[in-house]
Write an enzyme that holds these catalytic residues in place. Structure first.
Site, PDB file in Angstrom:
ATOM      1  CE  LYS A   1      30.839  -0.570   2.846  1.00 39.69           C
ATOM      2  NZ  LYS A   1      30.220  -1.703   3.401  1.00 39.69           N
TER       3      LYS A   1
ATOM      4  CE  LYS B   1      28.248   9.177   5.759  1.00 38.44           C
ATOM      5  NZ  LYS B   1      26.864   9.160   5.650  1.00 38.44           N
TER       6      LYS B   1
ATOM      7  CD  GLU C   1      24.648   1.455  10.690  1.00 39.64           C
ATOM      8  OE1 GLU C   1      24.279   2.076   9.501  1.00 39.64           O
ATOM      9  OE2 GLU C   1      25.077   0.107  10.718  1.00 39.64           O
TER      10      GLU C   1
ATOM     11  CG  ASP D   1      29.053  -3.591   6.599  1.00 33.60           C
ATOM     12  OD1 ASP D   1      29.047  -3.224   5.580  1.00 33.60           O
ATOM     13  OD2 ASP D   1      27.819  -3.229   7.106  1.00 33.60           O
TER      14      ASP D   1
ATOM     15  CG  HIS E   1      31.842   2.871   5.901  1.00 32.22           C
ATOM     16  ND1 HIS E   1      32.147   3.180   4.745  1.00 32.22           N
ATOM     17  CD2 HIS E   1      30.835   2.277   5.920  1.00 32.22           C
ATOM     18  CE1 HIS E   1      31.386   2.730   4.146  1.00 32.22           C
ATOM     19  NE2 HIS E   1      30.571   2.013   4.807  1.00 32.22           N
TER      20      HIS E   1
HETATM   21  C1  BG6 Z   1      27.338   0.498   4.264  1.00 36.61           C
HETATM   22  C2  BG6 Z   1      26.992  -0.560   5.155  1.00 36.61           C
HETATM   23  O1  BG6 Z   1      28.380   0.741   3.580  1.00 36.61           O
HETATM   24  O2  BG6 Z   1      27.008   1.798   5.302  1.00 36.61           O
HETATM   25  C3  BG6 Z   1      25.737  -0.722   6.022  1.00 36.61           C
HETATM   26  O3  BG6 Z   1      27.180  -1.770   4.247  1.00 36.61           O
HETATM   27  C4  BG6 Z   1      25.586   0.543   6.711  1.00 36.61           C
HETATM   28  O4  BG6 Z   1      25.685  -1.690   6.772  1.00 36.61           O
HETATM   29  C5  BG6 Z   1      25.847   1.619   6.097  1.00 36.61           C
HETATM   30  O5  BG6 Z   1      24.214   0.734   7.399  1.00 36.61           O
HETATM   31  C6  BG6 Z   1      25.894   3.290   6.716  1.00 36.61           C
HETATM   32  O6  BG6 Z   1      26.145   4.249   5.861  1.00 36.61           O
HETATM   33  P1  BG6 Z   1      24.702   5.393   5.697  1.00 36.61           P
HETATM   34  O7  BG6 Z   1      25.864   6.705   5.754  1.00 36.61           O
HETATM   35  O8  BG6 Z   1      24.242   5.306   4.481  1.00 36.61           O
HETATM   36  O9  BG6 Z   1      23.995   5.510   6.933  1.00 36.61           O
END
Ligand code: BG6
Length: 487
Positions: free
Chosen positions: A160, A194, A228, A247, A252
């Site tokens: 992506k 996941k 986050e 993003d 996601h």
């Molecule tokens: C990524 C985003 O795809 O996923 C980030 O670009 C984000 O901004 C991240 O922090 C979160 O994924 P994980 O599962 O690694 O916490």
């Protein structure tokens, strides 16, 4: 809660065939944090093919020497892998690594490196190209692979963002399809790799207990929440042109929604899953901007590389609607943002209240407190909790909230657990597209996102360390944003 599992199928039986894995963007951030450590972890777990080579590729400008690349790979694994780069296993893995440069007008070194690696393996190894490169470079690399004659029979993993809106997504898909058939394309969303996201399908479709209530008659709302704690972590160059909506949401969060909302597929095949997920996406109503809040954390404008008047959102909360027989009228609340109070990855299913309130509860109990909730925590290692009301011990009939919980780490050995990227790279090598994203899926999500992209609501500021702008409560009314343990 303890769990029984069937004896593991021996990894060798699910080992992919021999492979040349070609990693574009081999010196980039993603390769450093996820891909090189992930490949090493797969090697240690015995999940890589019996014979394979990993060829790192970067543009010639500023490229490291082969020795520098080896050091880079070693350091990446040392910093980001759960398995240290030592001993025989590292020696064996390092022996499969090589490095070459490639430029759009000169793919000769790339071709030589891929052919050389194939020769070392012998026979006709499968080719897998992993394009861990920025969107602008992606089309160039795809075209170069076509011109160089490397695409035939190969597979390609695309990262992506899959475009920035419907028009650019179509352009990108057309460029990919000019060289690869859709069956050769593996668009990756690491959330779908996941364990706990895939487990949503097991939870729903392997049990008689939950699926019968998994619909509008019993479910009042669904919440998909990925706050986050991290800020943009110096990624302004990427983030400024992207923002939380592109993003996280169009990728996601809506992909997770696809798993939560889909009808039972006729099998666990890639085709059947893609079909059901697509039906969910087709049923999503175009987003209504009056049900969208865009936020920006105070201090974002002072981050290095951020424009002084930037209106990029670092937070977004919205209500989505799946307009089909199963979900009509059930709001799906989505929320994600940077620099928030906690880092969580949760799906919350709010079940309707029983029709009759027979029991007294104390005055402080709100209507929301009476709802049963199923809370799926999909941050590794993951858990599922069912919250419900019980009689508190004592002379009176008083209700108290409690939960039944399943936690991966308490119930299974998590030694075999794979990280999202690890799992998905392995599936791409096995040629199984079940956990990947289709061209049609990408395009439909940009289509329903269009109102927000065309008429973005005004940015509202929020305090770093908070739960976002306070106006988000209007989105969930009469329900509420809820996170266990202090959300
Ligand atoms: C990524 C985003 O795809 O996923 C980030 O670009 C984000 O901004 C991240 O922090 C979160 O994924 P994980 O599962 O690694 O916490």
């Amino acid at each position: 809660m303890h769990a029984k599992s069937h004896a593991d199928a021996s990894p060798a039986s699910r080992r992919p065939p021999d492979h040349v894995i070609v990693l574009f963007g081999a010196t980039g951030d993603l390769a450093k944090r996820k891909l090189l450590p992930g490949l090493f972890r797969l090697a240690v777990a015995g999940l890589l093919p019996a014979h394979y080579r990993v060829v790192g590729i970067a543009p010639s400008a500023g490229a490291p020497s082969a020795a520098e690349f080896m050091q880079h790979a070693h350091d990446a694994v040392a910093e980001f892998s759960s398995v240290p780069p030592t001993g025989e296993s590292w020696k064996a893995f390092a022996g499969t690594l090589s490095f070459a440069t490639a430029d759009p007008d000169d793919p000769s070194k790339l071709v030589a490196a891929v052919e050389g690696a194939a020769k070392e393996i012998g026979g006709r190894p499968q080719r897998l190209f992993h394009l861990a490169v920025p969107p602008a470079a992606c089309q160039e690399v795809v075209a170069m692979l076509g011109r160089a004659g490397l695409a035939d029979g190969a597979r390609v993993i695309i990262e992506k963002p899959f475009g920035t809106d419907l028009a650019s997504a179509r352009t990108l898909n057309d460029a990919i399809h000019a060289v690869f058939d859709e069956e050769q394309v593996f668009r990756i969303d690491h959330f779908l790799g996941k364990e706990s996201v895939e487990n949503i399908l097991a939870f729903r479709f392997a049990n008689g207990l939950f699926e019968p209530v998994w619909n509008r008659a019993h479910i009042a709302y669904v919440q998909i929440d990925v706050p986050e704690k991290l800020s943009i972590e110096g990624r302004a160059a990427f983030y400024e042109g992207t923002g939380a909506f592109r993003d996280m949401v169009v990728t996601h969060l809506l992909q997770v929604l696809g798993f939560v909302a889909m009808e039972p597929p006729i099998s666990f095949s890639a085709h059947a899953l893609a079909e059901e997920k697509q039906k969910v996406f087709d049923s999503l109503r175009p987003l209504d901007v009056t049900h969208v809040v865009r936020g920006q954390y105070e201090g974002y404008l002072a981050e290095p590389g951020v424009a002084a008047d930037s209106t990029t959102e670092t937070f977004v909360a919205l209500r989505a609607e799946v307009d089909n027989w199963r979900w009509a009228g059930v709001p799906f609340f989505l929320r994600t943002g940077k620099s928030m109070a906690a880092g969580r990855q949760l799906v919350t299913i709010g079940l309707r209240e029983p029709v009759l309130r027979m029991f007294d509860v104390d005055a402080s109990t709100t209507s929301s407190d009476r709802l049963n909730e199923i809370v799926i925590d999909f941050a590794d290692p993951g858990s599922i909790a069912v919250e419900f009301l019980v009689k508190e011990p004592g002379a009176d009939m008083r209700l108290g909230r409690t939960e039944m919980a399943f936690r991966y780490q308490d119930s299974f050995s998590t030694a075999n657990e794979l990280e999202g990227y690890e799992r998905l790279i392995l599936e791409a090598m096995r040629g199984d597209r079940a956990l990947f994203i289709t061209a049609a899926g990408v395009e439909r999500l940009w289509e329903i996102a269009a109102p927000v992209l065309e008429h973005p609501p005004t940015i509202e500021l929020y305090q770093p360390g908070s739960w976002g702008p306070s106006s988000i409560d209007r989105i969930t009314r009469p329900y509420r944003w809820h996170l266990p343990e202090g959300g």
